[in-house]
Design a protein around this motif. Structure first.
Motif, PDB file in Angstrom:
ATOM      1  N   MET A  59       0.872  -1.223   0.073  1.00 58.74           N
ATOM      2  CA  MET A  59      -0.102  -0.117   0.166  1.00 58.74           C
ATOM      3  C   MET A  59       0.866   1.266   0.088  1.00 58.74           C
ATOM      4  O   MET A  59       0.620   2.214  -0.545  1.00 58.74           O
ATOM      5  CB  MET A  59      -0.835  -0.018   1.216  1.00 58.74           C
ATOM      6  CG  MET A  59      -2.211  -1.132   1.011  1.00 58.74           C
ATOM      7  SD  MET A  59      -3.184  -1.258   2.417  1.00 58.74           S
ATOM      8  CE  MET A  59      -3.991   0.293   1.941  1.00 58.74           C
ATOM      9  N   THR A  60       1.965   1.288   0.717  1.00 62.21           N
ATOM     10  CA  THR A  60       2.854   2.484   0.650  1.00 62.21           C
ATOM     11  C   THR A  60       3.599   2.626  -0.411  1.00 62.21           C
ATOM     12  O   THR A  60       3.942   3.789  -0.657  1.00 62.21           O
ATOM     13  CB  THR A  60       3.848   2.110   1.998  1.00 62.21           C
ATOM     14  OG1 THR A  60       3.042   2.034   3.103  1.00 62.21           O
ATOM     15  CG2 THR A  60       4.823   3.461   2.109  1.00 62.21           C
ATOM     16  N   THR A  61       4.181   1.548  -1.010  1.00 63.19           N
ATOM     17  CA  THR A  61       5.011   1.851  -2.203  1.00 63.19           C
ATOM     18  C   THR A  61       4.089   1.688  -3.465  1.00 63.19           C
ATOM     19  O   THR A  61       4.933   2.383  -4.749  1.00 63.19           O
ATOM     20  CB  THR A  61       6.008   0.810  -2.324  1.00 63.19           C
ATOM     21  OG1 THR A  61       5.487  -0.522  -2.271  1.00 63.19           O
ATOM     22  CG2 THR A  61       6.984   0.928  -1.098  1.00 63.19           C
ATOM     23  N   ILE A  62       3.127   1.142  -3.638  1.00 61.40           N
ATOM     24  CA  ILE A  62       2.447   0.881  -4.916  1.00 61.40           C
ATOM     25  C   ILE A  62       1.079   1.598  -4.851  1.00 61.40           C
ATOM     26  O   ILE A  62       0.680   2.349  -5.672  1.00 61.40           O
ATOM     27  CB  ILE A  62       2.077  -0.671  -5.499  1.00 61.40           C
ATOM     28  CG1 ILE A  62       3.691  -1.204  -5.357  1.00 61.40           C
ATOM     29  CG2 ILE A  62       1.466  -0.842  -6.412  1.00 61.40           C
ATOM     30  CD1 ILE A  62       3.595  -2.698  -5.787  1.00 61.40           C
ATOM     31  N   TYR A  63       0.065   1.036  -3.791  1.00 60.07           N
ATOM     32  CA  TYR A  63      -1.128   1.506  -4.091  1.00 60.07           C
ATOM     33  C   TYR A  63      -1.457   2.925  -3.689  1.00 60.07           C
ATOM     34  O   TYR A  63      -2.059   3.657  -4.631  1.00 60.07           O
ATOM     35  CB  TYR A  63      -1.947   0.714  -2.968  1.00 60.07           C
ATOM     36  CG  TYR A  63      -3.582   0.890  -2.915  1.00 60.07           C
ATOM     37  CD1 TYR A  63      -4.381   0.301  -3.619  1.00 60.07           C
ATOM     38  CD2 TYR A  63      -3.779   2.062  -1.892  1.00 60.07           C
ATOM     39  CE1 TYR A  63      -5.809   0.717  -3.711  1.00 60.07           C
ATOM     40  CE2 TYR A  63      -5.276   2.169  -1.862  1.00 60.07           C
ATOM     41  CZ  TYR A  63      -6.010   1.589  -2.595  1.00 60.07           C
ATOM     42  OH  TYR A  63      -7.523   1.926  -2.382  1.00 60.07           O
ATOM     43  N   TYR A  64      -0.874   3.290  -2.566  1.00 61.94           N
ATOM     44  CA  TYR A  64      -1.284   4.877  -2.359  1.00 61.94           C
ATOM     45  C   TYR A  64      -0.650   5.840  -3.174  1.00 61.94           C
ATOM     46  O   TYR A  64      -1.291   6.656  -3.846  1.00 61.94           O
ATOM     47  CB  TYR A  64      -0.820   5.334  -1.028  1.00 61.94           C
ATOM     48  CG  TYR A  64      -1.455   4.734   0.325  1.00 61.94           C
ATOM     49  CD1 TYR A  64      -2.777   4.643   0.496  1.00 61.94           C
ATOM     50  CD2 TYR A  64      -0.638   4.271   1.383  1.00 61.94           C
ATOM     51  CE1 TYR A  64      -3.716   4.364   1.487  1.00 61.94           C
ATOM     52  CE2 TYR A  64      -1.420   3.963   2.370  1.00 61.94           C
ATOM     53  CZ  TYR A  64      -2.910   3.861   2.519  1.00 61.94           C
ATOM     54  OH  TYR A  64      -3.564   3.668   3.510  1.00 61.94           O
ATOM     55  N   PRO A  65       0.651   5.677  -3.698  1.00 58.51           N
ATOM     56  CA  PRO A  65       1.427   6.756  -4.738  1.00 58.51           C
ATOM     57  C   PRO A  65       0.797   6.585  -6.265  1.00 58.51           C
ATOM     58  O   PRO A  65       0.624   7.357  -6.846  1.00 58.51           O
ATOM     59  CB  PRO A  65       2.782   6.316  -4.413  1.00 58.51           C
ATOM     60  CG  PRO A  65       3.027   4.859  -3.933  1.00 58.51           C
ATOM     61  CD  PRO A  65       1.651   4.608  -2.967  1.00 58.51           C
ATOM     62  N   ALA A  66       0.331   5.089  -6.535  1.00 62.48           N
ATOM     63  CA  ALA A  66       0.060   5.129  -7.763  1.00 62.48           C
ATOM     64  C   ALA A  66      -1.176   5.538  -8.057  1.00 62.48           C
ATOM     65  O   ALA A  66      -1.612   6.429  -9.036  1.00 62.48           O
ATOM     66  CB  ALA A  66      -0.069   3.588  -8.148  1.00 62.48           C
ATOM     67  N   ILE A  67      -2.303   5.539  -7.087  1.00 66.31           N
ATOM     68  CA  ILE A  67      -3.409   5.845  -7.060  1.00 66.31           C
ATOM     69  C   ILE A  67      -3.672   7.485  -6.929  1.00 66.31           C
ATOM     70  O   ILE A  67      -4.381   8.350  -7.758  1.00 66.31           O
ATOM     71  CB  ILE A  67      -4.759   5.195  -6.308  1.00 66.31           C
ATOM     72  CG1 ILE A  67      -4.641   3.758  -6.350  1.00 66.31           C
ATOM     73  CG2 ILE A  67      -6.102   5.730  -6.623  1.00 66.31           C
ATOM     74  CD1 ILE A  67      -4.904   3.236  -7.704  1.00 66.31           C
ATOM     75  N   THR A  68      -2.702   7.765  -6.140  1.00 66.96           N
ATOM     76  CA  THR A  68      -2.649   9.336  -5.751  1.00 66.96           C
ATOM     77  C   THR A  68      -2.187  10.109  -7.109  1.00 66.96           C
ATOM     78  O   THR A  68      -2.647  11.078  -7.444  1.00 66.96           O
ATOM     79  CB  THR A  68      -1.742   9.313  -4.804  1.00 66.96           C
ATOM     80  OG1 THR A  68      -2.291   9.115  -3.495  1.00 66.96           O
ATOM     81  CG2 THR A  68      -1.761  11.047  -4.355  1.00 66.96           C
ATOM     82  N   SER A  69      -1.078   9.314  -7.673  1.00 66.55           N
ATOM     83  CA  SER A  69      -0.618  10.263  -8.960  1.00 66.55           C
ATOM     84  C   SER A  69      -1.666  10.479  -9.975  1.00 66.55           C
ATOM     85  O   SER A  69      -1.725  11.311 -10.729  1.00 66.55           O
ATOM     86  CB  SER A  69       0.684   9.581  -9.362  1.00 66.55           C
ATOM     87  OG  SER A  69       0.273   7.962  -9.846  1.00 66.55           O
ATOM     88  N   VAL A  70      -2.517   9.102 -10.250  1.00 70.20           N
ATOM     89  CA  VAL A  70      -3.475   9.201 -11.250  1.00 70.20           C
ATOM     90  C   VAL A  70      -4.341  10.410 -10.969  1.00 70.20           C
ATOM     91  O   VAL A  70      -4.856  10.987 -11.783  1.00 70.20           O
ATOM     92  CB  VAL A  70      -4.209   7.991 -11.268  1.00 70.20           C
ATOM     93  CG1 VAL A  70      -5.272   7.899 -12.171  1.00 70.20           C
ATOM     94  CG2 VAL A  70      -3.215   6.790 -11.734  1.00 70.20           C
ATOM     95  N   LEU A  71      -4.746  10.209  -9.633  1.00 66.20           N
ATOM     96  CA  LEU A  71      -5.613  11.529  -9.264  1.00 66.20           C
ATOM     97  C   LEU A  71      -5.404  12.781  -9.562  1.00 66.20           C
ATOM     98  O   LEU A  71      -5.959  13.780 -10.133  1.00 66.20           O
ATOM     99  CB  LEU A  71      -6.123  11.422  -7.847  1.00 66.20           C
ATOM    100  CG  LEU A  71      -7.477  10.805  -7.538  1.00 66.20           C
ATOM    101  CD1 LEU A  71      -8.618  11.396  -8.165  1.00 66.20           C
ATOM    102  CD2 LEU A  71      -7.555   9.443  -7.957  1.00 66.20           C
TER     103      LEU A  71
END
Length: 452
Positions: free
Chosen positions: A96-108
């Motif tokens: 969640m820290t290295t993939i999920y959170y930053p990946a989804i945040t960047s798309v947003l």
């Protein structure tokens, strides 16, 4: 003396987190994709929204049950630790820290910039869009890192604002569509374009996953939530039910505003065309400003989770330099070092999203994938062992809470995993899993408890 996160958020903030993170870009961003995936078949599209909503509600209910029993520093990681042990919890937290959170945040960040560009008539993949995306990403980080209370107030405010265009379109779009016959025509026209996917329903449901995702991030503030064991379950239950209802009503209203073919051909401007049709050009532009604010509110909610990612690991003595990343700023009561590293990862994933999805020739070859959907499906897969062990361990729960709902949640998660293979292609998913495995392998070097 080491500082700790304070109990500074109430029930309304928790509900605003759930509704505010989930409702935002996805309902606008993915509506056109769902129509295209189903060939303009409106009933099939609505069914996809219903299935996606049911999956979200079922999983949220199970986690709401766990939230009444466990409370530490990061909800989903706490639940993974209680069910599967500290090692599995670390890998969930690391993912969640290295993939999920930053990946989804960047798309947003990009989606927020995309709709700003639509409003201003700029290219959605050009220099303007990427400059805005970077600005929005840094601005959201600054708001959260410098004043978490202000970020919380911003979350509540944008949650209220973002409901305005959705409710207006749901009500007035439906009324207009019934009066002029557009809604009936869209419902009865069936498939109006070629379907390019092997299974339109699977593709559409996976698209709704992005629109419905984010509710789990609300569990990241349980250490800062007053009476978390009562308020977090209430927020998850009420928030997800409300979101599913408003999405289905909005999608129906959209179908009453313009013909499906207009939304499909309009691409990123489809939503703006629909608003302008119902509310006039000026009114549509004003309401579309609310759409941009809606996206920024979702970005803010995601950043709330993103800034706390490395802290949730460090608080357990895990991850890189835990003594550094578990530090809480005495003035802002924020894990500042964790927030900085979260921003760095978000920036890296924004660069990846641009190179993999927005350029004519992807930079990363076969490793180019949609980072707005596959990380979400991965998280659903990681829920499955948690739900299984919940049935094994939680012997004091009623049969409904211990067996019926977890079994339904497991079935829902398996459905999402299968749907992802159909939607994105077996080969693409395998390359994504290769990158996922590599990042998890790197995480293994930080999985041992380290204390000063």
């Amino acid at each position: 003396m080491e500082n700790e996160l304070q109990k500074k958020y109430g029930l309304f903030m928790a509900i605003a987190m759930v509704i505010g993170i989930v409702i935002g870009s996805g309902v606008f961003f993915k509506a056109e994709k769902i129509l295209v995936a189903t060939g303009g078949n409106l009933p099939l599209g609505i069914l996809a929204w219903i299935i996606g909503g049911i999956i979200m509600i079922i999983c949220a209910y199970v986690f709401a049950t766990m939230a009444t029993r466990y409370e530490k520093v990061n909800g989903v990681v706490d639940y993974a630790e209680a069910a599967m042990g500290s090692k599995y919890a670390f890998y969930v937290g690391w993912f969640m820290t290295t993939i999920y959170y930053p990946a989804i945040t960047s798309v947003l960040a990009w989606v927020s910039a995309r709709y700003t560009c639509v409003l201003l008539g700029w290219d959605i993949v050009g220099a303007e869009a990427m400059a805005l995306a970077g600005f929005y990403l840094i601005g959201s980080y600054a708001l959260n890192a410098l004043s978490p209370k202000l970020a919380g107030k911003f979350q509540v405010t944008t949650t209220i604002i973002k409901l305005i265009p959705l409710i207006l379109m749901a009500v007035l779009g439906t009324i207009a569509g019934l009066s002029n016959g557009v809604l009936i025509k869209n419902f009865t026209s069936g498939v109006i374009a070629d379907v390019t996917t092997a299974n339109p329903m699977f593709t559409a449901v996976v698209a709704t996953a992005f629109a419905y995702e984010g509710w789990i991030i609300a569990t990241s503030i349980n250490a800062e939530l007053k009476d978390a064991k009562k308020n977090l379950p209430r927020a998850l239950t009420f928030g997800t039910l409300f979101v599913a209802l408003i999405y289905i009503l909005y999608y129906t209203g959209l179908a009453g505003a313009v013909e499906n073919s207009v939304i499909m051909q309009g691409g990123e401007t489809g939503a703006k065309i629909a608003f302008a049709t119902v509310f006039s050009s000026l009114g549509g532009s004003v309401l579309f400003v609310f759409v941009v604010i809606s996206c920024l509110g979702t970005l803010n909610g995601l950043m709330i989770g993103c800034t706390r990612g490395f802290y949730s690991l460090a608080a357990r003595g895990l991850g890189p330099q835990p003594n550094v990343y578990k530090n809480i700023d005495a003035n802002t009561n924020m894990p500042s070092n964790s927030a900085i590293l979260g921003l760095l990862f978000s920036g890296a994933w924004l660069l990846y999203f641009f190179g993999a999805n927005l350029v004519p020739v992807p930079w990363f070859g076969p490793f180019s994938f949609d980072s707005s959907e596959l990380p979400i499906v991965t998280l659903y897969a990681m829920y499955i062992p948690i739900f299984i062990m919940m049935m094994v361990k939680e012997k004091t729960l009623s049969s409904f809470k211990r067996f019926v709902m977890p079994v339904l949640a497991i079935c829902a998660c398996i459905f999402m995993v299968i749907a992802a293979f159909y939607a994105h292609g077996f080969v693409t998913v395998l390359y994504y899993l290769g990158l996922f495995a590599f990042i998890m392998f790197v995480g293994a070097f930080f999985s041992s408890t380290k204390r000063a």
